[in-house]
Each structure stands twice: as C-alpha cells, then as structure tokens.
Design a protein around this motif. Structure first.
Motif, PDB file in Angstrom:
ATOM      1  N   TYR A 237      -2.300  16.376  61.248  1.00 20.93           N
ATOM      2  CA  TYR A 237      -1.493  17.737  60.566  1.00 20.93           C
ATOM      3  C   TYR A 237      -0.221  17.807  61.048  1.00 20.93           C
ATOM      4  O   TYR A 237       0.692  18.560  60.595  1.00 20.93           O
ATOM      5  N   LEU A 238       0.285  16.898  62.058  1.00 18.54           N
ATOM      6  CA  LEU A 238       1.583  17.131  62.415  1.00 18.54           C
ATOM      7  C   LEU A 238       2.494  15.963  62.059  1.00 18.54           C
ATOM      8  O   LEU A 238       2.016  14.645  62.346  1.00 18.54           O
ATOM      9  N   LYS A 239       3.763  15.852  61.731  1.00 13.68           N
ATOM     10  CA  LYS A 239       4.495  14.687  61.354  1.00 13.68           C
ATOM     11  C   LYS A 239       6.001  15.337  61.743  1.00 13.68           C
ATOM     12  O   LYS A 239       6.706  15.974  60.760  1.00 13.68           O
ATOM     13  N   GLY A 240       6.544  14.753  62.448  1.00 13.96           N
ATOM     14  CA  GLY A 240       8.071  14.758  62.818  1.00 13.96           C
ATOM     15  C   GLY A 240       8.672  16.065  63.118  1.00 13.96           C
ATOM     16  O   GLY A 240       9.556  16.533  62.261  1.00 13.96           O
ATOM     17  N   GLY A 241       7.798  16.972  63.633  1.00 11.96           N
ATOM     18  CA  GLY A 241       8.233  18.406  63.751  1.00 11.96           C
ATOM     19  C   GLY A 241       7.918  19.268  62.676  1.00 11.96           C
ATOM     20  O   GLY A 241       8.463  20.644  62.334  1.00 11.96           O
ATOM     21  N   HIS A 242       6.903  18.919  61.724  1.00 12.44           N
ATOM     22  CA  HIS A 242       6.783  19.628  60.542  1.00 12.44           C
ATOM     23  C   HIS A 242       5.133  19.614  60.847  1.00 12.44           C
ATOM     24  O   HIS A 242       4.392  18.811  61.464  1.00 12.44           O
ATOM     25  N   LEU A 243       4.589  20.812  60.406  1.00 10.89           N
ATOM     26  CA  LEU A 243       2.893  21.211  60.438  1.00 10.89           C
ATOM     27  C   LEU A 243       2.472  21.147  58.873  1.00 10.89           C
ATOM     28  O   LEU A 243       2.984  21.904  58.173  1.00 10.89           O
ATOM     29  N   PHE A 244       1.630  20.523  58.522  1.00 11.09           N
ATOM     30  CA  PHE A 244       1.198  20.639  57.103  1.00 11.09           C
ATOM     31  C   PHE A 244       0.733  21.901  56.953  1.00 11.09           C
ATOM     32  O   PHE A 244      -0.116  22.642  57.568  1.00 11.09           O
ATOM     33  N   MET A 245       0.689  22.105  55.712  1.00 11.03           N
ATOM     34  CA  MET A 245       0.569  23.679  55.181  1.00 11.03           C
ATOM     35  C   MET A 245      -0.868  23.722  55.206  1.00 11.03           C
ATOM     36  O   MET A 245      -1.650  24.888  55.551  1.00 11.03           O
ATOM     37  N   THR A 246      -1.981  22.689  55.170  1.00 15.70           N
ATOM     38  CA  THR A 246      -3.336  22.829  54.835  1.00 15.70           C
ATOM     39  C   THR A 246      -3.861  23.313  56.112  1.00 15.70           C
ATOM     40  O   THR A 246      -5.003  23.851  56.263  1.00 15.70           O
ATOM     41  N   ALA A 247      -3.443  23.006  57.370  1.00 12.02           N
ATOM     42  CA  ALA A 247      -3.770  23.194  58.736  1.00 12.02           C
ATOM     43  C   ALA A 247      -3.489  24.807  58.945  1.00 12.02           C
ATOM     44  O   ALA A 247      -4.532  25.537  59.202  1.00 12.02           O
TER      45      ALA A 247
END
Length: 251
Positions: A10-20
């Motif tokens: 759920y983490l990618k390049g300083g971003h957190l996916f909204m689904t989490a």
C-alpha cells in the motif's frame, strides 16, 4: 498517527494508497466508546483521504502524499494553516507540467478552476458537441459551482486523450476565444472576494509554497476581471530559479 501500519503493497514513493485508509476506517468506526486517542487517529485518516482525494489528488486519485501527515499531528492546529494558497501552488505546478507535450496526464484539484467557463475553445459544452458526447438530459443534476465540476461530465474520455485535446486547443486558440467580461458583483463565486475588506491580500503578487513547490500568484495580470485598472504587467517568469526546483533535481 493513523493507528495502523500499512502493508508494503500500500506504499509507493512516499504515497499511501487510499484503499488502506478506507479499509482501516471502515474496520474501526468511531462510536460512543471510542477513546479520544483513537478518535484523533481516525480523524487523521479521514483528513488524509480528503487531502488525497480533493485537495491534492494524484493522476488517478488513488493515493495520498504522506508528506502532509506531519501537518495533521496536532488536529486542533490544522485550521490555522492557509490551505488555499498551498492548494493553488500545487494546481499551478500541475497546469505547468500538463502544458508540456510529453505529458499525457494531470493531477491537482481541477474542480476549482473557473477559467473553463471563460475559455471558449475548451469549454465543456463545446467538447460535448465536438467529441461526440451525448446531450445532457435537462432533468439531470449539472454542477454549477465550482465551474470546473462540469468537467466531470466528460470523464468517460481517457485522460491521456483529454489532456492532449485541451493542450492542442489552447495552442491554437486566438484572442477572441477568451471571454474577458468582468466578474459581476452579484456572482456568488466572486462577490466575497470583490467586497472583501482585506482585498489587498488577494491582490498580492507573492509566491505560493507547497513544500518543494514554489509558484507565483499573479492577480496583477487579470485585474480587469475584478473591475480594477489593468497596468502593463512585467515578465511572467521572473522567478525561474524557484519554479524549477524539484525534489529530485533542478531543471
């Protein structure tokens, strides 16, 4: 601060996916027995979803930038931040990026852009006709304000095509394809601004800052829109040194 540790997927390049964030909130709804600490954590999750979905959406609207999480540490202090100028800085940078021919997507809060109703060549009404979009049933709900909400009516067009179509239309537009009619004082969208006691604030030419993003606010270039005398503005890009600063490199 959010009450949970997201899995790595759920983490990618300083971003957190909204689904989490969504799944955590749904599994930990607030009720009368929820402790104050958990209410704060839940509030931060909701605030981060608002930031990621509405204020600073990415190209897909599916993640939130974790850099904003530090601003949510003290929930009571969030209301003291000037979020409007930060959102504008982010939007201005995305508009600049989208003007480049190699770009096929665009992020940012496009719904706040009132200019769509003024630029004839990319007005959603015209797009609806030229791109084969079915006519709208008058009984359907059509967003009126903010004007940019009308763009939701053409979201079935792939974004990579829509960005290219709009960019090409802007490149080919002439001076009579922009409506320079001044905003009316009874227009609810601008009445508060025009009548504002602190109108010197919104007329200020100043940098807008969003962490690494620095964009200039230049109302002095469109003063006629606000019933003010228009002087001859200076060179628009007199802050290239700030504009070109990026987290990864300098252009």
């Amino acid at each position: 601060m959010l009450g949970f540790l997201p899995a790595s997927q759920y983490l990618k390049g300083g971003h957190l996916f909204m689904t989490a964030l969504h799944d955590h909130c749904m599994a930990n709804l607030v009720n009368g027995d929820t402790s104050e600490v958990d209410v704060m954590k839940f509030t931060r999750c909701v605030a981060l979803m608002i930031i990621g979905r509405i204020m600073f959406p990415d190209y897909q609207g599916g993640s939130a930038r974790l850099i904003f999480l530090q601003l949510l540490r003290d929930i009571d202090n969030v209301k003291s931040y000037i979020w409007g100028s930060v959102v504008l800085a982010f939007l201005y940078r995305e508009l600049c990026n989208a003007s480049r021919i190699e770009k096929t997507t665009m992020a940012g809060p496009l719904y706040i852009m009132q200019a769509w109703s003024r630029i004839k060549c990319v007005n959603p009404d015209r797009d609806r006709l030229t791109l084969g979009v079915p006519p709208i049933d008058p009984n359907d709900f059509i967003p009126v304000s903010p004007y940019g909400g009308i763009l939701d009516l053409v979201t079935h067009i792939p974004q990579h095509m829509l960005v290219r179509i709009i960019r090409d239309s802007l490149d080919r537009m002439n001076d009579n394809e922009f409506n320079w009619t001044v905003y009316q004082k009874n227009d609810i969208d601008v009445k508060t601004i025009i009548d504002s006691y602190d109108n010197k604030i919104w007329r200020c030419v100043c940098p807008l800052i969003c962490f690494d993003i620095v964009e200039m606010h230049r109302p002095n270039r469109v003063m006629r829109q606000f019933r003010r005398r228009q002087s001859i503005p200076g060179y628009a890009m007199d802050n290239d040194d700030m504009h070109n600063i990026k987290k990864k490199r300098k252009s």
